[in-house]
Scaffold this active site. Structure first.
Site, PDB file in Angstrom:
ATOM      1  N   ASP A  39       0.872  -1.177   0.000  1.00 62.20           N
ATOM      2  CA  ASP A  39       0.000   0.000   0.000  1.00 62.20           C
ATOM      3  C   ASP A  39       0.908   1.225   0.000  1.00 62.20           C
ATOM      4  O   ASP A  39       1.536   1.539   1.018  1.00 62.20           O
ATOM      5  CB  ASP A  39      -0.895   0.021   1.248  1.00 62.20           C
ATOM      6  CG  ASP A  39      -2.066  -0.940   1.146  1.00 62.20           C
ATOM      7  OD1 ASP A  39      -2.715  -0.975   0.083  1.00 62.20           O
ATOM      8  OD2 ASP A  39      -2.344  -1.652   2.123  1.00 62.20           O
ATOM      9  N   ARG A  67       3.866   2.754   2.944  1.00 60.16           N
ATOM     10  CA  ARG A  67       4.617   1.777   3.749  1.00 60.16           C
ATOM     11  C   ARG A  67       6.127   1.933   3.598  1.00 60.16           C
ATOM     12  O   ARG A  67       6.868   1.662   4.532  1.00 60.16           O
ATOM     13  CB  ARG A  67       4.216   0.352   3.374  1.00 60.16           C
ATOM     14  CG  ARG A  67       2.731   0.068   3.366  1.00 60.16           C
ATOM     15  CD  ARG A  67       2.039   0.422   4.654  1.00 60.16           C
ATOM     16  NE  ARG A  67       0.643  -0.018   4.625  1.00 60.16           N
ATOM     17  CZ  ARG A  67      -0.315   0.487   5.380  1.00 60.16           C
ATOM     18  NH1 ARG A  67      -0.035   1.459   6.230  1.00 60.16           N
ATOM     19  NH2 ARG A  67      -1.556   0.036   5.303  1.00 60.16           N
ATOM     20  N   ARG A 123      -7.494  10.658   1.811  1.00 59.63           N
ATOM     21  CA  ARG A 123      -7.045   9.591   0.899  1.00 59.63           C
ATOM     22  C   ARG A 123      -7.847   9.650  -0.396  1.00 59.63           C
ATOM     23  O   ARG A 123      -7.416   9.102  -1.419  1.00 59.63           O
ATOM     24  CB  ARG A 123      -7.231   8.213   1.541  1.00 59.63           C
ATOM     25  CG  ARG A 123      -6.331   7.950   2.740  1.00 59.63           C
ATOM     26  CD  ARG A 123      -6.744   6.671   3.457  1.00 59.63           C
ATOM     27  NE  ARG A 123      -6.520   5.487   2.633  1.00 59.63           N
ATOM     28  CZ  ARG A 123      -7.014   4.277   2.930  1.00 59.63           C
ATOM     29  NH1 ARG A 123      -7.764   4.122   4.030  1.00 59.63           N
ATOM     30  NH2 ARG A 123      -6.770   3.248   2.149  1.00 59.63           N
ATOM     31  N   LYS A 148     -10.116   1.203  -5.282  1.00 60.98           N
ATOM     32  CA  LYS A 148     -10.700   0.806  -4.002  1.00 60.98           C
ATOM     33  C   LYS A 148     -11.412   1.999  -3.377  1.00 60.98           C
ATOM     34  O   LYS A 148     -11.069   3.141  -3.692  1.00 60.98           O
ATOM     35  CB  LYS A 148      -9.628   0.242  -3.060  1.00 60.98           C
ATOM     36  CG  LYS A 148      -8.472   1.210  -2.750  1.00 60.98           C
ATOM     37  CD  LYS A 148      -7.392   0.513  -1.945  1.00 60.98           C
ATOM     38  CE  LYS A 148      -6.344   1.516  -1.493  1.00 60.98           C
ATOM     39  NZ  LYS A 148      -5.219   0.902  -0.789  1.00 60.98           N
ATOM     40  N   HIS A 149     -12.470   1.758  -2.596  1.00 59.81           N
ATOM     41  CA  HIS A 149     -13.025   0.508  -2.072  1.00 59.81           C
ATOM     42  C   HIS A 149     -14.452   0.411  -2.604  1.00 59.81           C
ATOM     43  O   HIS A 149     -15.320   1.142  -2.128  1.00 59.81           O
ATOM     44  CB  HIS A 149     -13.023   0.510  -0.557  1.00 59.81           C
ATOM     45  CG  HIS A 149     -11.666   0.797   0.051  1.00 59.81           C
ATOM     46  ND1 HIS A 149     -11.162   2.069   0.223  1.00 59.81           N
ATOM     47  CD2 HIS A 149     -10.702  -0.051   0.511  1.00 59.81           C
ATOM     48  CE1 HIS A 149      -9.954   2.007   0.782  1.00 59.81           C
ATOM     49  NE2 HIS A 149      -9.652   0.741   0.966  1.00 59.81           N
ATOM     50  N   HIS A 156     -11.809  -1.280   9.568  1.00 61.66           N
ATOM     51  CA  HIS A 156     -10.776  -2.054  10.254  1.00 61.66           C
ATOM     52  C   HIS A 156     -11.246  -2.450  11.657  1.00 61.66           C
ATOM     53  O   HIS A 156     -10.825  -3.473  12.190  1.00 61.66           O
ATOM     54  CB  HIS A 156      -9.478  -1.243  10.387  1.00 61.66           C
ATOM     55  CG  HIS A 156      -8.793  -0.979   9.091  1.00 61.66           C
ATOM     56  ND1 HIS A 156      -9.109   0.092   8.283  1.00 61.66           N
ATOM     57  CD2 HIS A 156      -7.801  -1.652   8.453  1.00 61.66           C
ATOM     58  CE1 HIS A 156      -8.342   0.074   7.205  1.00 61.66           C
ATOM     59  NE2 HIS A 156      -7.543  -0.979   7.290  1.00 61.66           N
ATOM     60  N   ASP A 165     -10.799  -7.100   0.500  1.00 62.57           N
ATOM     61  CA  ASP A 165     -10.042  -6.368   1.508  1.00 62.57           C
ATOM     62  C   ASP A 165      -9.634  -7.394   2.566  1.00 62.57           C
ATOM     63  O   ASP A 165     -10.090  -8.542   2.548  1.00 62.57           O
ATOM     64  CB  ASP A 165     -10.883  -5.220   2.088  1.00 62.57           C
ATOM     65  CG  ASP A 165     -10.020  -4.069   2.611  1.00 62.57           C
ATOM     66  OD1 ASP A 165      -8.803  -4.279   2.804  1.00 62.57           O
ATOM     67  OD2 ASP A 165     -10.557  -2.966   2.825  1.00 62.57           O
TER      68      ASP A 165
END
Length: 338
Positions: free
Chosen positions: A67, A75, A133, A163-164, A176, A247
């Site tokens: 990601d 990351r 985002r 996404k998403h 999450h 996901d």
């Protein structure tokens, strides 16, 4: 032994090196991909050595993902250009395509196949997990900027994942941690949230990741477990023929589907080509071992399209005039607006 094809499960790693158990899981027939996180990354040389070891551990095909959207979700940082959140490109739309190229070129240069990008969620001002985002609050602008970012990715040699699906931007809760519910009608979602997906699919989008969100006016199941969303709407109505990545099945938004095998079976039955099982090694082992080992030429074709086509190694990339220019522009954008 015959080489393994790309299997239907994406796994992860605990740290910077491979254990013998990691090597076993990588070479399991059901493994098809591995996602890298910040915990796996120290510097470019280390991650290249780790990726070389991952590929060597697999007798056959494996995809490697990360990601690397930018903003809160990047990351790899040390040794990579710091990317701004997607919302920043609204200030300088002409940089969206260049940013997509830069992100993809830097990631491909360390032998990662693809980053899960771009985010196609339309921000509605209520979602802390999406927020900046998203490229924009206006669906048309979000679609235009995301399409430009994707063009840059393609130029660098990287496939894109929208996404998403069908949109996570209108719910306040974080999937999450819990299962968000979006009570809008299909007509409302079609008129706004589906527009970026529709546009990029028409342009050849290679992959989609559905949301762990329930849209009860359409289906009682979260989108990633719903044949209505994935078969009737995504494949049927929108004509999508690329790969569908679930996901992460370890997220709380997936928990209502049952234990990990229930989640894996339901996601696969709904139409997911690749099942992500991350941040829970025991769950990954369970899914790898209990999911039937099957060949599916359509799944393998869709997933093969995600393989990266690197044009430069890091030394060549950093010597290029384009990298120098674009990296400087994106750094300036980050400093000004992020």
């Amino acid at each position: 032994m015959r080489p393994h094809p790309i299997g239907p499960v994406m796994i992860d790693l605990a740290g910077h090196e491979l254990s013998s158990l990691d090597q076993e899981k990588i070479n399991h027939p059901n493994t098809g991909a591995l996602i890298l996180f910040a915990r796996n990354y120290d510097n470019p040389e280390q991650i290249q050595a780790l990726i070389k070891a991952i590929r060597a551990a697999r007798n056959g095909d494996i995809l490697i993902a990360v990601d690397q959207e930018g903003g809160r979700v990047q990351r790899f940082q040390n040794g990579f250009t710091r990317l701004p959140p997607a919302a920043c490109y609204a200030h300088q739309p002409e940089l969206a395509e260049a940013a997509g190229w830069l992100m993809a070129a830097e990631v491909l240069a360390v032998d990662v196949d693809f980053s899960f990008a771009p985010v196609l969620d339309v921000d509605s001002g209520v979602s802390s997990i999406i927020g900046n985002r998203s490229f924009a609050m206006d669906c048309d602008q979000a679609a235009q900027l995301a399409a430009a970012f994707r063009r840059g990715m393609r130029e660098a040699g990287m496939a894109a994942t929208g996404k998403h699906f069908p949109g996570h931007g209108a719910v306040a809760l974080d999937s999450h941690l819990t299962l968000p519910v979006d009570s809008r009608s299909l007509e409302e979602i079609r008129a706004r949230d589906l527009l970026p997906f529709q546009r990029l699919i028409a342009q050849g989008l290679e992959a989609v990741m559905p949301a762990h969100v329930v849209y009860p006016q359409v289906d009682d199941l979260p989108a990633g477990f719903s044949t209505i969303w994935l078969q009737r709407i995504l494949r049927g109505e929108l004509g999508f023929d690329g790969a569908i990545f679930s996901d992460d099945l370890s997220m709380e938004g997936a928990a209502g589907a049952g234990d990990f095998m229930d989640r894996a079976r339901l996601a696969q039955q709904a139409g997911c080509d690749m099942l992500l099982v991350c941040n829970n090694p025991e769950a990954a082992e369970q899914v790898l071992d209990k999911l039937p080992i099957t060949r599916c030429s359509e799944r393998e074709r869709r997933l093969q399209a995600m393989r990266g086509r690197r044009q430069f190694d890091r030394k060549q990339l950093f010597k290029s005039d384009k990298w120098r220019q674009v990296s400087a522009q994106i750094k300036q954008l980050s400093e000004t607006h992020a």
